[in-house]
Scaffold this active site. Structure first.
Site, PDB file in Angstrom:
ATOM      1  N   TYR A   1       0.846  -1.182   0.000  1.00  0.00           N
ATOM      2  CA  TYR A   1       0.000   0.000   0.000  1.00  0.00           C
ATOM      3  C   TYR A   1       0.888   1.241   0.000  1.00  0.00           C
ATOM      4  CZ  TYR A   1      -3.623  -3.321   1.534  1.00  0.00           C
ATOM      5  OH  TYR A   1      -4.482  -4.394   1.647  1.00  0.00           O
TER       6      TYR A   1
ATOM      7  N   PRO B   1     -15.150  -5.271   2.482  1.00  0.00           N
ATOM      8  CA  PRO B   1     -16.372  -5.706   3.173  1.00  0.00           C
ATOM      9  C   PRO B   1     -17.610  -4.930   2.753  1.00  0.00           C
ATOM     10  CG  PRO B   1     -15.020  -4.372   4.634  1.00  0.00           C
ATOM     11  CD  PRO B   1     -14.194  -4.649   3.418  1.00  0.00           C
TER      12      PRO B   1
ATOM     13  N   GLY C   1     -17.843  -3.927  -0.522  1.00  0.00           N
ATOM     14  CA  GLY C   1     -17.877  -4.051  -1.974  1.00  0.00           C
ATOM     15  C   GLY C   1     -17.431  -2.814  -2.700  1.00  0.00           C
TER      16      GLY C   1
END
Length: 281
Positions: free
Chosen positions: A63, A209, A211
């Site tokens: 990240y 979680p 979407g």
């Protein structure tokens, strides 16, 4: 101010965390590359998450790459005694924002060493293999993390993006504390993996979680249920995850303080049995 009201789960049987955590992918720049436009805001989001009772933060060396881990250290050190930081290794990045699997043992050792430095830790509470690499035997990658655990620089080993077969293969090599697979009310392809995690008391961390905002055909039903709780569809989706399985550890990520507070507030929503049944179906 809202507070994290989720119950707890013991990662690896010993690291007690509030089940609603925080995913630190979105505190980086566009394409998950480089620094965010507002670094001060990113740090405030991290600090506020902890103030609201989030004591489980999930990140990865990819990240940024490295940016998320560094911002966590800058924002949160000295770390609270109960804060559990999980990170991952096994994906390479480039300026085109590609995600390239790399499970080479030497690379994983180097990635882990770099994560220790960026996070300012002597050992990582939960280190996860980010994605199986088709060019490296899966067992070789997992065995590397097992060795790092034996050396005392990883407390618990986790997996990400794995099948039931891969999970069982890994469990023959080392105790697996968590699995992180894509899962939401819309996407349940990993239900079989979740079932194994429930049987073995392995934490299940659903990535995306919510979407990424797309909850598909469930949206209308979520809105109906949300209206009875004075909530949003996304809060109901998080509340459902928490009630769907006792090993579920949702880690909604955001760069918005408002959305962070909304996500944490979802931990205080109790869905009725019939509402859970409707969403389960």
């Amino acid at each position: 101010m809202v507070s994290n009201q989720s119950d707890t789960f013991d990662i690896g049987g010993e690291l007690t965390v509030n089940r609603l955590g925080f995913g630190a992918m979105r505190i980086t720049g566009d394409g998950i590359i480089g620094e965010p436009n507002d670094v001060a805001n990113a740090k405030e989001v991290l600090q506020t998450a902890v103030e609201l009772g989030v004591n489980f933060i999930d990140t990865a060396d990819s990240y940024g790459p490295g940016t998320s881990e560094r911002l966590i250290r800058e924002a949160l050190t000295p770390y609270a005694d109960d804060l559990v930081i999980a990170t991952k290794g096994g994906l390479l990045r480039n300026r085109e924002t590609d995600w390239k699997p790399c499970g080479n043992p030497d690379y994983l050792r180097n990635a882990h060493l770099a994560s220790l430095d960026r996070l300012g830790l002597d050992a990582i509470d939960l280190y996860q293999f980010h994605r199986p690499d088709p060019d490296t035997p899966f067992e070789d990658s997992v065995e590397t993390l097992a060795e790092l655990k034996d050396e005392g620089v990883i407390r618990h080993v986790g997996l990400s993006n794995v099948s039931v077969e891969q999970l069982e293969t890994a469990r023959e090599l080392v105790d697996i504390a968590t699995v992180q697979n894509r899962y939401s009310i819309k996407e349940r392809e990993s239900e079989d993996v979740l079932s194994v995690c429930e049987d073995e008391d392995i934490g299940f961390i659903p990535w995306f979680p919510l979407g990424a905002g797309d909850l598909g055909k469930t949206g209308e039903m979520l809105d109906e249920i949300a209206a009875t709780h004075s909530a949003t569809r996304y809060q109901i989706a998080l509340a459902w995850l928490l009630q769907h399985s006792p090993v579920m550890l949702p880690i909604p990520g955001t760069s918005s303080l408002t959305h962070l507070e909304e996500n944490v507030a979802a931990s205080g929503i109790t869905l009725a049995a019939d509402e859970v049944a409707r969403l389960d179906a």
